[in-house]
Design a protein around this motif. Structure first.
Motif, short mmCIF file in Angstrom:
data_model
loop_
_atom_site.label_atom_id
_atom_site.label_comp_id
_atom_site.label_asym_id
_atom_site.label_seq_id
_atom_site.Cartn_x
_atom_site.Cartn_y
_atom_site.Cartn_z
N ASP A 278 0.84 -1.20 0.00
CA ASP A 278 0.00 0.00 0.00
C ASP A 278 0.87 1.25 0.00
OD1 ASP A 278 -3.01 0.84 0.58
OD2 ASP A 278 -1.69 2.19 1.70
N PRO A 279 0.46 2.28 -0.74
CA PRO A 279 1.29 3.50 -0.79
C PRO A 279 1.34 4.27 0.51
CG PRO A 279 -0.78 3.84 -1.95
CD PRO A 279 -0.71 2.38 -1.63
N GLY A 280 0.45 3.97 1.45
CA GLY A 280 0.47 4.66 2.74
C GLY A 280 -0.16 6.02 2.72
N THR A 281 -0.80 6.39 1.63
CA THR A 281 -1.49 7.67 1.53
C THR A 281 -2.94 7.50 1.98
OG1 THR A 281 -1.99 7.18 -0.78
CG2 THR A 281 -0.02 8.51 -0.33
N ARG A 282 -3.59 8.62 2.21
CA ARG A 282 -4.99 8.59 2.61
C ARG A 282 -5.86 8.03 1.48
NH1 ARG A 282 -8.42 14.15 3.94
NH2 ARG A 282 -10.48 13.18 4.19
N GLN A 283 -6.80 7.17 1.84
CA GLN A 283 -7.80 6.71 0.88
C GLN A 283 -9.12 7.35 1.24
OE1 GLN A 283 -8.62 2.50 0.73
NE2 GLN A 283 -9.81 2.67 -1.15
N PRO A 284 -9.75 8.06 0.30
CA PRO A 284 -11.05 8.67 0.61
C PRO A 284 -12.09 7.59 0.90
CG PRO A 284 -10.60 8.79 -1.74
CD PRO A 284 -9.35 8.31 -1.10
N VAL A 285 -13.09 7.94 1.70
CA VAL A 285 -14.12 6.96 2.05
C VAL A 285 -15.17 6.83 0.96
CG1 VAL A 285 -13.79 7.40 4.51
CG2 VAL A 285 -15.60 8.62 3.28
N HIS A 286 -15.17 7.77 0.02
CA HIS A 286 -16.16 7.73 -1.05
C HIS A 286 -15.68 8.53 -2.25
CE1 HIS A 286 -18.27 11.79 0.11
NE2 HIS A 286 -16.98 11.91 -0.03
N THR A 287 -16.43 8.38 -3.34
CA THR A 287 -16.27 9.24 -4.52
C THR A 287 -17.65 9.77 -4.89
OG1 THR A 287 -14.40 7.95 -5.33
CG2 THR A 287 -15.50 9.37 -6.91
N VAL A 288 -17.72 11.06 -5.13
CA VAL A 288 -18.96 11.71 -5.55
C VAL A 288 -18.82 12.10 -7.02
CG1 VAL A 288 -20.27 13.87 -5.34
CG2 VAL A 288 -19.67 12.57 -3.28
N TYR A 289 -19.80 11.69 -7.82
CA TYR A 289 -19.80 12.02 -9.25
C TYR A 289 -20.77 13.15 -9.52
CZ TYR A 289 -16.91 8.10 -10.68
OH TYR A 289 -15.84 7.26 -10.87
N VAL A 290 -20.30 14.19 -10.23
CA VAL A 290 -21.13 15.33 -10.60
C VAL A 290 -20.96 15.57 -12.10
CG1 VAL A 290 -21.54 17.80 -10.27
CG2 VAL A 290 -20.91 16.37 -8.31
N PRO A 291 -22.03 15.61 -12.89
CA PRO A 291 -21.90 15.84 -14.33
C PRO A 291 -21.13 17.13 -14.65
CG PRO A 291 -24.12 15.15 -13.79
CD PRO A 291 -23.43 15.38 -12.48
N GLY A 292 -20.38 17.09 -15.73
CA GLY A 292 -19.53 18.22 -16.09
C GLY A 292 -20.28 19.52 -16.27
N ASP A 293 -21.53 19.47 -16.72
CA ASP A 293 -22.28 20.69 -16.93
C ASP A 293 -22.95 21.19 -15.65
OD1 ASP A 293 -23.90 18.40 -17.03
OD2 ASP A 293 -25.51 19.50 -18.02
N VAL A 294 -22.99 20.35 -14.62
CA VAL A 294 -23.62 20.71 -13.35
C VAL A 294 -22.58 21.24 -12.35
CG1 VAL A 294 -24.91 19.80 -11.37
CG2 VAL A 294 -25.48 19.06 -13.70
N PHE A 295 -21.35 20.82 -12.49
CA PHE A 295 -20.29 21.20 -11.56
C PHE A 295 -20.07 22.71 -11.56
CE2 PHE A 295 -15.59 21.89 -11.05
CZ PHE A 295 -15.56 21.68 -9.68
N THR A 296 -20.03 23.29 -10.36
CA THR A 296 -19.79 24.73 -10.20
C THR A 296 -18.79 24.94 -9.07
OG1 THR A 296 -21.55 25.06 -8.58
CG2 THR A 296 -22.16 25.24 -10.92
N ALA A 297 -18.45 26.19 -8.86
CA ALA A 297 -17.49 26.52 -7.81
C ALA A 297 -18.01 26.18 -6.42
CB ALA A 297 -17.12 28.00 -7.89
N ASP A 298 -19.32 26.15 -6.25
CA ASP A 298 -19.88 25.88 -4.92
C ASP A 298 -20.50 24.49 -4.81
OD1 ASP A 298 -22.13 26.22 -6.44
OD2 ASP A 298 -23.12 27.61 -5.04
N THR A 299 -20.15 23.58 -5.71
CA THR A 299 -20.75 22.24 -5.69
C THR A 299 -20.50 21.53 -4.35
OG1 THR A 299 -20.75 21.86 -8.08
CG2 THR A 299 -20.57 19.92 -6.67
N ILE A 300 -19.29 21.56 -3.88
CA ILE A 300 -18.97 20.83 -2.64
C ILE A 300 -19.71 21.43 -1.46
CG2 ILE A 300 -17.12 20.31 -1.00
CD1 ILE A 300 -15.26 19.93 -3.39
N ARG A 301 -19.70 22.75 -1.35
CA ARG A 301 -20.41 23.38 -0.25
C ARG A 301 -21.92 23.12 -0.36
NH1 ARG A 301 -19.20 23.17 3.93
NH2 ARG A 301 -21.28 22.37 4.22
#
Length: 435
Positions: free
Chosen positions: A37-60
């Motif tokens: 294992d590389p020993g780096t952090r593994q995220p607990v999930h992946t969130v998919y957002v369509p390219g046309d929906v993604f904005t600067a405030d998507t995460i918030r």
């Protein structure tokens, strides 16, 4: 001191050296194929957002929507505990940590989607969306609002969409470089891989980008999505996914299971397409064994049952998502997909309950192993491999926010560096050798 007893041997003096020479190629192959294992952090999930929906405030926005779902459908620890079956001891700490996480870092891994979630668009439209994604990702890393891991899923490398896939990737990577460079958390996802040769082609693309953009060799890695039966089992009966890992030449970072494409591909009816279907379990088990020791991580799929509507329906969807997430964690699939903001509360509730339930037993076993006394768990005879698993468990809990460094240190007597030395011993040994 008494006189030391003499030792008798039978082998000629050169036998050990000869055996070493005969296994030198195997030693090198083990180090290349199975670096650990590389020993780096593994995220607990992946969130998919369509390219046309993604904005600067998507995460918030996802974080705010998740908090609003909690406020409406589980406004306190007791109500969430009733929905999910959490114990009284866990309810408060889990609920508090979930709310804090949604406020602080609601998304750990974001993928801007130009494949199924985006569909087929006019070339000019996808060109602009890819360029826009690069600008927004650069700005998010610059102002500290980006998810720890962020990237795109382009279209696959099959003939019908190959040119479009390559162009989108080109625009995105070129845009990032023009804006200031590739972020450390960049992740690229190659979907619908069927043959190892498609992975080889992706490696060729990465090499060409590195040459064209003046990047260090090996800088660009990627995930492989396992969505077809042919990606698990080849026509000759061999495990295609193992060939794909080898074809990636060290660039593969993850294998992502595609629940619905794969299930449909093997004939599972829509009503039974789920990450706990036996067909899904088989595919992920093959992926897990193929990836073991290679440093490539396995990611579970998603549920398409969305927590929307009246509370009764939301609670039912939450119970399903919580159960599937806990099931995946127990099977060592530490990452999954989330498809809706209201999945975030149960994602983090499941992850936090998993690590907090096991904190004290894991810490006690590890402390006893270190002390070589057996301690309160004298009926368990742990080995180095178990110490590795226990340390990895605690590190993952720390990385996602389920556990605090002070409480882990108090219970184990170990620092994070100590835990890392147990969790990734081969990597630690290589570091020591390098010094």
């Amino acid at each position: 001191m008494g006189q030391q007893e003499s030792v008798t041997t039978s082998l000629a003096s050169g036998v050990s050296a000869e055996i070493g020479r005969s296994l030198a190629a195997v030693d090198a192959e083990l180090a290349r194929r199975y670096p650990g294992d590389p020993g780096t952090r593994q995220p607990v999930h992946t969130v998919y957002v369509p390219g046309d929906v993604f904005t600067a405030d998507t995460i918030r926005s996802w974080g705010d929507q998740a908090l609003a779902a909690l406020d409406e459908h589980a406004p306190d620890a007791a109500s969430l505990a009733r929905v999910l079956g959490l114990s009284d001891a866990l309810a408060g700490p889990v609920y508090e940590r979930v709310r804090a996480k949604l406020d602080r870092e609601p998304v750990e891994d974001l993928r801007i989607d130009f494949e199924d979630g985006y569909g087929t668009r006019p070339d000019a439209e996808e060109d602009e969306a890819a360029a826009r994604a690069a600008r927004l990702v650069h700005a998010a890393y610059a102002d500290g609002t980006a998810a720890p891991y962020t990237g795109i899923r382009m279209k696959c490398l099959e003939a019908a969409v190959r040119d479009r896939s390559i162009r989108t990737l080109d625009i995105f990577l070129s845009g990032l470089m023009k804006a200031g460079g590739l972020p450390d958390g960049l992740v690229l996802t190659l979907p619908k891989v069927t043959y190892a040769e498609q992975v080889t082609a992706m490696v060729r693309l990465a090499e060409e980008f590195e040459r064209a953009l003046g990047l260090a060799p090996g800088r660009i890695g990627f995930e492989i999505q396992i969505e077809t039966s042919q990606a698990v089992l080849a026509a000759d009966g061999t495990a295609t996914v193992a060939r794909m890992i080898d074809a990636a030449g060290g660039r593969a970072t993850g294998l992502h299971y595609g629940t619905f494409d794969y299930s449909a591909g093997v004939g599972v009816s829509a009503a039974h397409q789920s990450s706990d279907h036996p067909a899904a379990d088989h595919a992920k088990a093959v992926m897990q064994v193929a990836a073991a020791g290679t440093g490539v991580r396995v990611c579970d799929g998603s549920t398409n049952v969305l927590p929307v509507g009246p509370s009764a329906r939301v609670h039912e969807a939450w119970r399903l998502h919580y159960r599937l997430t806990r099931r995946a964690l127990a099977r060592a699939y530490y990452q999954g997909w989330d498809m809706h903001p209201a999945h975030l509360p149960t994602r983090y509730a499941a992850v936090y309950a998993f690590y907090r339930e096991g904190l004290e037993p894991a810490a006690a076993r590890l402390a006893a192993y270190v002390a070589k006394t057996g301690g309160a768990v004298a009926d368990v005879m742990d080995e180095p491999a178990t110490a590795k698993a226990l340390s990895g468990y605690l590190l993952r809990g720390l990385d996602c926010g389920a556990l605090d460094r002070d409480e882990v240190g108090r219970l184990t007597g170990l620092t994070r560096a100590d835990l890392e030395a147990f969790a990734i011993p081969r990597r630690a040994a290589r570091r020591a050798t390098a010094r």
